[in-house]
Design a protein around this motif. Structure first.
Motif, PDB file in Angstrom:
ATOM      1  N   LEU A 112      -9.650  -1.871   3.802  1.00 42.00           N
ATOM      2  CA  LEU A 112      -8.442  -2.197   4.565  1.00 42.00           C
ATOM      3  C   LEU A 112      -7.355  -2.744   3.653  1.00 42.00           C
ATOM      4  N   PHE A 113      -7.695  -3.695   2.787  1.00 43.38           N
ATOM      5  CA  PHE A 113      -6.692  -4.301   1.925  1.00 43.38           C
ATOM      6  C   PHE A 113      -6.151  -3.298   0.893  1.00 43.38           C
ATOM      7  N   GLU A 114      -7.006  -2.418   0.384  1.00 43.67           N
ATOM      8  CA  GLU A 114      -6.548  -1.382  -0.548  1.00 43.67           C
ATOM      9  C   GLU A 114      -5.575  -0.437   0.157  1.00 43.67           C
ATOM     10  N   PHE A 115      -5.914  -0.106   1.408  1.00 41.27           N
ATOM     11  CA  PHE A 115      -5.028   0.778   2.168  1.00 41.27           C
ATOM     12  C   PHE A 115      -3.679   0.112   2.421  1.00 41.27           C
ATOM     13  N   ILE A 116      -3.694  -1.174   2.812  1.00 43.15           N
ATOM     14  CA  ILE A 116      -2.444  -1.878   3.100  1.00 43.15           C
ATOM     15  C   ILE A 116      -1.543  -1.907   1.862  1.00 43.15           C
ATOM     16  N   GLU A 117      -2.133  -2.188   0.699  1.00 44.73           N
ATOM     17  CA  GLU A 117      -1.359  -2.186  -0.554  1.00 44.73           C
ATOM     18  C   GLU A 117      -0.708  -0.826  -0.784  1.00 44.73           C
ATOM     19  N   LYS A 118      -1.488   0.233  -0.583  1.00 46.20           N
ATOM     20  CA  LYS A 118      -0.994   1.605  -0.770  1.00 46.20           C
ATOM     21  C   LYS A 118       0.102   1.924   0.250  1.00 46.20           C
ATOM     22  N   PHE A 119      -0.122   1.504   1.501  1.00 49.28           N
ATOM     23  CA  PHE A 119       0.831   1.777   2.576  1.00 49.28           C
ATOM     24  C   PHE A 119       2.161   1.073   2.326  1.00 49.28           C
ATOM     25  N   ILE A 120       2.103  -0.166   1.831  1.00 51.49           N
ATOM     26  CA  ILE A 120       3.330  -0.914   1.538  1.00 51.49           C
ATOM     27  C   ILE A 120       4.119  -0.231   0.421  1.00 51.49           C
ATOM     28  N   GLU A 121       3.423   0.240  -0.610  1.00 53.90           N
ATOM     29  CA  GLU A 121       4.096   0.942  -1.702  1.00 53.90           C
ATOM     30  C   GLU A 121       4.759   2.218  -1.198  1.00 53.90           C
ATOM     31  N   GLU A 122       4.070   2.967  -0.341  1.00 56.11           N
ATOM     32  CA  GLU A 122       4.651   4.187   0.232  1.00 56.11           C
ATOM     33  C   GLU A 122       5.863   3.860   1.100  1.00 56.11           C
ATOM     34  N   SER A 123       5.761   2.741   1.835  1.00 53.72           N
ATOM     35  CA  SER A 123       6.829   2.356   2.760  1.00 53.72           C
ATOM     36  C   SER A 123       8.124   2.030   2.040  1.00 53.72           C
ATOM     37  N   LYS A 124       8.029   1.590   0.783  1.00 51.16           N
ATOM     38  CA  LYS A 124       9.238   1.264   0.016  1.00 51.16           C
ATOM     39  C   LYS A 124      10.147   2.483  -0.142  1.00 51.16           C
ATOM     40  N   LEU A 125       9.564   3.687  -0.048  1.00 55.42           N
ATOM     41  CA  LEU A 125      10.338   4.914  -0.229  1.00 55.42           C
ATOM     42  C   LEU A 125      11.015   5.376   1.060  1.00 55.42           C
ATOM     43  N   VAL A 126      10.460   4.990   2.208  1.00 54.49           N
ATOM     44  CA  VAL A 126      10.960   5.546   3.477  1.00 54.49           C
ATOM     45  C   VAL A 126      11.357   4.502   4.510  1.00 54.49           C
ATOM     46  N   LYS A 127      10.962   3.245   4.310  1.00 58.32           N
ATOM     47  CA  LYS A 127      11.262   2.209   5.299  1.00 58.32           C
ATOM     48  C   LYS A 127      12.390   1.305   4.802  1.00 58.32           C
ATOM     49  N   LYS A 128      13.005   0.593   5.732  1.00 58.97           N
ATOM     50  CA  LYS A 128      14.056  -0.343   5.372  1.00 58.97           C
ATOM     51  C   LYS A 128      13.458  -1.563   4.671  1.00 58.97           C
ATOM     52  N   GLU A 129      14.276  -2.207   3.845  1.00 59.03           N
ATOM     53  CA  GLU A 129      13.818  -3.350   3.054  1.00 59.03           C
ATOM     54  C   GLU A 129      13.244  -4.453   3.939  1.00 59.03           C
ATOM     55  N   GLY A 130      13.883  -4.678   5.091  1.00 54.49           N
ATOM     56  CA  GLY A 130      13.414  -5.720   6.002  1.00 54.49           C
ATOM     57  C   GLY A 130      12.025  -5.432   6.542  1.00 54.49           C
ATOM     58  N   THR A 131      11.766  -4.157   6.840  1.00 54.52           N
ATOM     59  CA  THR A 131      10.452  -3.761   7.354  1.00 54.52           C
ATOM     60  C   THR A 131       9.373  -3.972   6.302  1.00 54.52           C
ATOM     61  N   VAL A 132       9.666  -3.580   5.068  1.00 56.51           N
ATOM     62  CA  VAL A 132       8.701  -3.765   3.972  1.00 56.51           C
ATOM     63  C   VAL A 132       8.416  -5.247   3.762  1.00 56.51           C
ATOM     64  N   LYS A 133       9.445  -6.068   3.900  1.00 61.94           N
ATOM     65  CA  LYS A 133       9.269  -7.516   3.744  1.00 61.94           C
ATOM     66  C   LYS A 133       8.320  -8.061   4.805  1.00 61.94           C
ATOM     67  N   VAL A 134       8.449  -7.574   6.041  1.00 63.24           N
ATOM     68  CA  VAL A 134       7.548  -7.985   7.130  1.00 63.24           C
ATOM     69  C   VAL A 134       6.115  -7.574   6.798  1.00 63.24           C
ATOM     70  N   ASP A 154     -12.425  -6.081   6.460  1.00 64.89           N
ATOM     71  CA  ASP A 154     -12.291  -4.635   6.352  1.00 64.89           C
ATOM     72  C   ASP A 154     -12.017  -4.048   7.730  1.00 64.89           C
ATOM     73  N   PHE A 155     -11.937  -2.730   7.816  1.00 65.64           N
ATOM     74  CA  PHE A 155     -11.592  -2.084   9.085  1.00 65.64           C
ATOM     75  C   PHE A 155     -12.503  -2.532  10.223  1.00 65.64           C
ATOM     76  N   GLU A 156     -13.812  -2.569   9.966  1.00 65.51           N
ATOM     77  CA  GLU A 156     -14.760  -2.918  11.031  1.00 65.51           C
ATOM     78  C   GLU A 156     -14.671  -4.400  11.419  1.00 65.51           C
ATOM     79  N   SER A 157     -13.951  -5.201  10.617  1.00 69.52           N
ATOM     80  CA  SER A 157     -13.810  -6.637  10.918  1.00 69.52           C
ATOM     81  C   SER A 157     -12.828  -6.884  12.054  1.00 69.52           C
ATOM     82  N   ILE A 158     -11.934  -5.927  12.308  1.00 66.14           N
ATOM     83  CA  ILE A 158     -10.828  -6.148  13.249  1.00 66.14           C
ATOM     84  C   ILE A 158     -11.328  -5.952  14.679  1.00 66.14           C
TER      85      ILE A 158
END
Length: 412
Positions: A112-134, A154-158
């Motif tokens: 889960l944490f590896e995915f979130i890191e990857k997702f945030i990096e991808e979001s920097k290219l397509v999302k607004k700065e404020g959204t990435v900050k959140v 991890d995913f199963e923890s949620i």
């Protein structure tokens, strides 16, 4: 027989995006991530395949892999029917993966944490700065909670148990307000939903009704027409910074535009022949047309249709409180907020509750009180439903009763 189609996750993306397999059968849809990614400029939507171009020389192998997915789902569906089984998405997924076996593109299993890191990096290219900050802030709280628990998340923890513990942790350990806690829960659901779409998560507890986003009605205020008149009449020429803020704020109050939009107005936005302003909003990309109020016309004339450069939102929020204080908007109000799980009541002067967003809320509320149809106001504010719009405006019980006094029902 069912029908297979391939769909890009983000067809307007400037970078690579996932390809989904959609299979339609018995008025149902089965959606499956192929794990393949392609830049939309190389995609032929008509033929549902990668374009045959020298710019993408690996197109034969790429399309061959998509063929395997299409043949696989067709074979799986045919086999299910031949076995006399009623098909559903769970059975289709199992049979498709059995059909593909070694041909399937196995995605690297991310935590889960590896995915979130990857997702945030991808979001920097397509999302607004404020959204990435959140996203970043929510991720930091998740990491802190993992340290607090002294265990991995991890995913199963949620689960619902996790949900209750996490809310208690954010509320008590970090003393966050109910709305801030709700924002972090909403972001966590975004992470989980995106991971599910990519085939990385099979835990769906986050979709349950009890896994809800907390929301508390905020003590937001609006400025009446009388209060706006007080601000308009202020002579702040001796304080240029406040004069500038006053004028920009009033434009927001009489156009309903967000701070990011009313601070960017230029001559090209003005249609003098129709006394209209047209603006493509930054947040939604929608084009809105707004009649020019007398106050807005006067301010635009003052600056030759090009409004002065704005301060940052934070500085504007500080200065507009000064302006409202000078205008005598000092009514004492009681504010309430749930923090650390406790309801806190605090007396506060009204001018201290004013921000740039008050301008937009004042516009919507004043037009509503003036009996302008909700649908007409929503065309400018961008609210999609009357329910969400009515939550947005600020009308007291007494004001609502005054409006009803003139309604035909109470005068028949």
């Amino acid at each position: 027989m069912g029908k297979a189609k391939f769909k890009l996750k983000e067809p307007n993306s400037k970078t690579e995006t996932l390809i989904y397999l959609n299979f339609y059968y018995n008025y149902k849809r089965f959606k499956y991530s192929t794990g393949e990614k392609i830049n939309p400029r190389f995609w032929n939507d008509t033929f549902q395949r990668v374009k045959e171009t020298k710019q993408f020389p690996e197109y034969p192998e790429f399309n061959a892999r998509l063929d395997k997915f299409q043949n696989g789902i067709n074979n799986a569906y045919r086999r299910i029917l031949n076995d006399g089984v009623q098909p559903n998405n769970a059975i289709l997924k199992k049979e498709l993966e059995a059909e593909l076996s070694d041909n399937i593109i196995k995605q690297n299993k991310l935590s889960l944490f590896e995915f979130i890191e990857k997702f945030i990096e991808e979001s920097k290219l397509v999302k607004k700065e404020g959204t990435v900050k959140v996203y970043k802030t929510s991720f930091k709280y998740l990491q802190k909670f993992a340290s607090h628990l002294r265990t991995g998340i991890d995913f199963e923890s949620i689960t619902l148990d996790f949900y209750n513990q996490y809310i208690h942790y954010l509320s008590t350990k970090h003393n966050l307000s109910a709305n801030t806690v709700g924002k972090h829960i909403k972001t966590l659901k975004t992470f989980m939903s995106e991971a599910t779409e990519r085939g990385l998560n099979e835990n769906y507890e986050f979709k349950k009704n009890k896994f809800k986003t907390l929301r508390e009605e905020a003590d937001t205020v609006y400025l009446s027409v009388e209060e706006l008149n007080k601000i308009e009449k202020l002579d702040l020429t001796a304080l240029p910074r406040l004069e500038r803020v006053k004028d920009l704020f009033l434009v927001g109050c009489y156009t309903g535009l967000r701070f990011s939009d009313f601070t960017q107005i230029n001559p090209e936005n003005i249609i003098d022949s129709k006394s209209l302003m047209q603006v493509r909003t930054q947040k939604t990309g929608e084009r809105v047309f707004i009649p020019l109020h007398r106050v807005v016309k006067n301010i635009l004339k003052k600056y030759d249709n090009k409004l002065p450069k704005a301060f940052t939102n934070q500085v504007m929020n500080r200065y507009i409180k000064e302006v409202c204080s000078i205008a005598g908007i000092k009514e004492e109000l009681e504010t309430t907020i749930t923090k650390g799980g406790k309801l806190i009541k605090t007396p506060e002067k009204k001018f201290n509750l004013i921000s740039t967003h008050t301008a937009r809320r004042s516009f919507a509320t004043n037009l509503y009180l003036a009996d302008v149809p909700s649908i007409s106001i929503m065309k400018i504010t961008g609210h999609k439903s009357e329910k969400s719009f009515l939550k947005y405006i600020r009308v007291t019980q007494e004001q609502n009763a005054d409006k009803l006094l003139n309604h035909p029902f109470f005068n028949s």
